[in-house]
Design an enzyme around this catalytic site. Sequence first.
Site, short mmCIF file in Angstrom:
data_model
loop_
_atom_site.label_atom_id
_atom_site.label_comp_id
_atom_site.label_asym_id
_atom_site.label_seq_id
_atom_site.Cartn_x
_atom_site.Cartn_y
_atom_site.Cartn_z
N ASP A 1 -8.30 -12.78 28.12
CA ASP A 1 -8.38 -13.70 29.08
C ASP A 1 -7.00 -13.43 30.26
O ASP A 1 -6.05 -13.47 29.77
CB ASP A 1 -7.75 -15.82 28.16
N TYR B 1 -7.66 -21.25 39.78
CA TYR B 1 -6.96 -22.68 40.34
C TYR B 1 -4.88 -21.86 39.89
O TYR B 1 -4.47 -23.29 40.36
CB TYR B 1 -7.17 -23.63 39.66
N LYS B 2 -5.32 -20.56 39.43
CA LYS B 2 -3.41 -20.33 39.54
C LYS B 2 -3.13 -19.34 40.48
O LYS B 2 -3.50 -19.99 41.49
CB LYS B 2 -3.45 -19.67 37.90
N PHE C 1 -3.73 -19.68 24.60
CA PHE C 1 -3.55 -20.96 25.61
C PHE C 1 -4.30 -21.55 24.50
O PHE C 1 -5.08 -21.43 24.00
CB PHE C 1 -3.98 -20.84 26.44
N ARG D 1 9.35 -24.22 33.00
CA ARG D 1 8.64 -22.69 33.23
C ARG D 1 8.68 -22.50 34.59
O ARG D 1 8.40 -23.58 35.04
CB ARG D 1 6.87 -22.57 33.68
#
Lengths: 410, 410
Positions: B195, B220-221, B124, B369
Amino acid sequence: MARPDLAALDKTDPLKPFRDRFVLPQGVIYLDGNSLGALPRATAARLAQVIEAEWGRDLITSWNKHDWIALPARVGDKIGRLIGAKPGETMVGDSTSVNLFKTLAAALRLRPGRRVILSEPANFPTDLYIAEGLAALLAEGHELRLVEPEAIDAAITDEVAVVMLTHVNYRTGRLHDMARVTTRAHDAGALMLWDLCHSAGAVPVDLNRAGADFAVGCGYKYLNGGPGAPAFLWAAERWHGQMTMPLTGWLGHAAPFAFETHFRPADGIQRGLVGTPPILSLAALECGVDILLDASIAEIRKKSLSQSALFAQLVEEQLAGHGFTIVSPGDEASRGSQVSLAHEQGYPIMQALIARGVIGDFRAPDILRFGFTPLYLGYAELWDAVWVLKEIMEDRSWDRPEHHARARVT
Amino acid sequence: MARPDLAALDKTDPLKPFRDRFVLPQGVIYLDGNSLGALPRATAARLAQVIEAEWGRDLITSWNKHDWIALPARVGDKIGRLIGAKPGETMVGDSTSVNLFKTLAAALRLRPGRRVILSEPANFPTDLYIAEGLAALLAEGHELRLVEPEAIDAAITDEVAVVMLTHVNYRTGRLHDMARVTTRAHDAGALMLWDLCHSAGAVPVDLNRAGADFAVGCGYKYLNGGPGAPAFLWAAERWHGQMTMPLTGWLGHAAPFAFETHFRPADGIQRGLVGTPPILSLAALECGVDILLDASIAEIRKKSLSQSALFAQLVEEQLAGHGFTIVSPGDEASRGSQVSLAHEQGYPIMQALIARGVIGDFRAPDILRFGFTPLYLGYAELWDAVWVLKEIMEDRSWDRPEHHARARVT
């Protein structure tokens, strides 16, 4: 001075209508808005809306649909109006400590030949800790040099890269002359970084008129953004193109959603952002800031100075012989929006006050702090607060075991 | 495969009751919980309580009375149970980017003779940007070396200080073998930083069993903490005494409320904290994490793999000849909780899907996605989503001007 004199001031107070815009508990006199601002009446409904209608219903599409992505800049520009910023100079995100790290690192990079960060020993500790940590990390021989306020002028030499001061001291409420110190720093070729944690929303601040370089500040004190609200950072426009931020996160990238492999800084203050913006916290902070934008900072300052002077006068009149020393400056130009009293039994006295509904706070080793928030604090409350303090001193009810017990957070 | 086959799976799904613990909009099939998790039903009431009863009524006393000060550790330990942490190894605060900066700097300090940070170009971007920024800041010649996943093993040499990888790739969903790569890093004398943004709450993670050194991740995922929720950081207990954090804020001090002039790091993972904890955001995150703790991560993984396999199968069956390529690994052991499709018209196709209530997202240059969140996603929804996609492709409704218009956030 008698209570009716103060009640009369409440009747004619032009800021009186603002009290209704806050939720305040019954039976409490809140003199700690300098530590955690009171709850704006609008906040709960706004958060319910953000949670239910934005996050819950519109989910990921809210980044565009409700323009979440613009919140750091939008709230930043609103705060900017309270601190003399131009549009596009202020961003909200991260904590004050993290923003100090960013701005201090950026400032040091703009003065590569110099190695001294100048501050004062009574600065808020996190400012000093962050500077120490950054100096250690850089390993270039930077030195955090601490001098007493009276010695600052003389200590601003051509070794100094950055003068880093908190505008209003957290313990004493002492206010630096922003324009004068900034000019002094610039005359010596140094940059000026101001911490506005105890200023923004409390005293008039004009960063651009003062010619300051960088600033940071807190969202949860006089801005009423809620516990641990995100902080802001400000950089004078003239540095935007040159400043290098040490925390190069994706939101500070020129094109975050291009997902490029290498970092290219965004234009302007956007490069001061790092990670994904904290939307719930930003929405809460905006509610607090919006109230301030409806008020006049000149009126706030006028009432604040009146309240602090009256409080100090009441302490002198009512509490003589009880061992208190007023440690905040008597001179209006040097006083922020608080009055601090030193007392060797400060800790249990403050606990006894809080138990009686008069909420200030204690700062080691011996300081009782009383903050004045003109938007929601009345004049008669000052009289009542000092009266309770007087009772506690006269009946020695502060000296009970429960008031000596140490809490995790003081 | 037909829709009734999938509806039958919903009937016997052991995780089905969890869907009621989320608020989901009517008419939406949400396949983007890997970007922003859905709203837990408990969150709005909990936030109202924190805002009104804690902040509004108890004000500053809530730091003790409602133990706000302990929230970063309490929520941290809860997340820790999802990632194989021991109690006291995980803290919540700041963003993933800032936590990467802290842990990467700490890790580099533990390998002073080495100069290479090893990662992959498809990591990322913020991970790469933060590493680049840190290397530039340290000015000690650190190099961020990027190699393709297949070449990582060979690239872990005795020059490497830290291997920094994201466990599940954000674009393709490719899953690294955490234990194997960690062992490989240690065999070469390097430290391992993971990560977990796309892993925590989605796939089983056991940091201690893998022997990892540091980790960070997102709230938040899959943890359903809300937009921009605070992130977590983890450090193996063996490093707690030695690790030096670069962001030395007051909450990472051994005695924050002693207000000392110089920094002394707290024991343990507490030194990973920096500024004042964001209470509203932490309370929201806790609601999301609590749901996960009531579920079995093994059940979640089982359903997730089943859903991603079925989705891929449906794409192959229904969308042949429409130009899609499945870019996520077919092998279960190498696949996270998403299926990504490449298509040269990926952007307008995704916009058309979203307009029809099927919410995934697009990642440049050509990736659609689709994330699978077993706690609130049903099997029949997979069929419906692919059906809508098929309609969009067959009637070419993706090729309308409004679907080509670029949004600020993709």
